[in-house]
Design a protein around this motif. Structure first.
Motif, PDB file in Angstrom:
ATOM      1  N   ILE A  40       0.943  -1.163   0.035  1.00 23.36           N
ATOM      2  CA  ILE A  40      -0.096  -0.168  -0.088  1.00 23.36           C
ATOM      3  C   ILE A  40       0.999   1.391   0.010  1.00 23.36           C
ATOM      4  O   ILE A  40       0.697   2.250  -0.763  1.00 23.36           O
ATOM      5  CB  ILE A  40      -0.986   0.119   1.023  1.00 23.36           C
ATOM      6  N   LEU A  41       1.662   1.119   0.801  1.00 20.92           N
ATOM      7  CA  LEU A  41       2.743   2.478   0.821  1.00 20.92           C
ATOM      8  C   LEU A  41       3.562   2.600  -0.606  1.00 20.92           C
ATOM      9  O   LEU A  41       3.720   3.968  -0.877  1.00 20.92           O
ATOM     10  CB  LEU A  41       3.780   2.227   1.952  1.00 20.92           C
ATOM     11  N   ARG A  42       3.929   1.606  -0.976  1.00 22.10           N
ATOM     12  CA  ARG A  42       4.481   1.681  -2.455  1.00 22.10           C
ATOM     13  C   ARG A  42       3.684   2.100  -3.537  1.00 22.10           C
ATOM     14  O   ARG A  42       4.012   3.141  -4.265  1.00 22.10           O
ATOM     15  CB  ARG A  42       5.073   0.151  -2.796  1.00 22.10           C
ATOM     16  N   HIS A  43       2.449   1.789  -3.359  1.00 21.53           N
ATOM     17  CA  HIS A  43       1.141   2.185  -4.398  1.00 21.53           C
ATOM     18  C   HIS A  43       0.933   3.825  -4.115  1.00 21.53           C
ATOM     19  O   HIS A  43       0.692   4.402  -5.067  1.00 21.53           O
ATOM     20  CB  HIS A  43       0.113   1.397  -4.148  1.00 21.53           C
ATOM     21  N   LYS A  44       1.251   4.199  -2.617  1.00 24.70           N
ATOM     22  CA  LYS A  44       1.008   5.475  -2.504  1.00 24.70           C
ATOM     23  C   LYS A  44       2.287   6.259  -2.732  1.00 24.70           C
ATOM     24  O   LYS A  44       2.075   7.594  -2.686  1.00 24.70           O
ATOM     25  CB  LYS A  44       0.527   5.882  -1.313  1.00 24.70           C
ATOM     26  N   GLY A  45       3.247   5.879  -3.363  1.00 24.79           N
ATOM     27  CA  GLY A  45       4.426   6.662  -3.951  1.00 24.79           C
ATOM     28  C   GLY A  45       5.540   6.636  -3.000  1.00 24.79           C
ATOM     29  O   GLY A  45       6.671   7.559  -3.120  1.00 24.79           O
ATOM     30  N   ILE A  46       5.541   6.096  -1.740  1.00 30.01           N
ATOM     31  CA  ILE A  46       6.517   5.846  -0.867  1.00 30.01           C
ATOM     32  C   ILE A  46       7.628   4.978  -1.465  1.00 30.01           C
ATOM     33  O   ILE A  46       7.727   3.879  -1.740  1.00 30.01           O
ATOM     34  CB  ILE A  46       6.100   5.351   0.452  1.00 30.01           C
TER      35      ILE A  46
END
Length: 70
Positions: A40-46
């Motif tokens: 989820i964090l990667r999907h949000k650009g982290i």
């Protein structure tokens, strides 16, 4: 190595009332939940190297969040 063994044991707040209840989570559950949050964090650009703050009460969820960030 031991996915079905208990990784964390503690006491937390009850889900339906304010009584304390025992909490335990296996290594497999910890891995699954932290990987889900990491996705989820990667999907949000982290991206790698990003600074991510965690503001939570001490809990199993806090440890999952820390594992996801690492």
């Amino acid at each position: 190595m031991y996915p079905h063994r208990i990784a964390l044991v503690g006491v937390g707040e009850g889900f339906t009332d304010s009584t304390a209840c025992n909490i335990h989570i296996t290594y497999q559950q910890m891995d699954k939940n932290s990987n889900r949050l990491a996705a989820i964090l990667r999907h949000k650009g982290i991206d790698d190297g990003a600074i991510v703050g965690v503001i939570m009460e001490r809990s199993v969820e806090m440890l999952i969040g820390i594992m996801a960030i690492l």
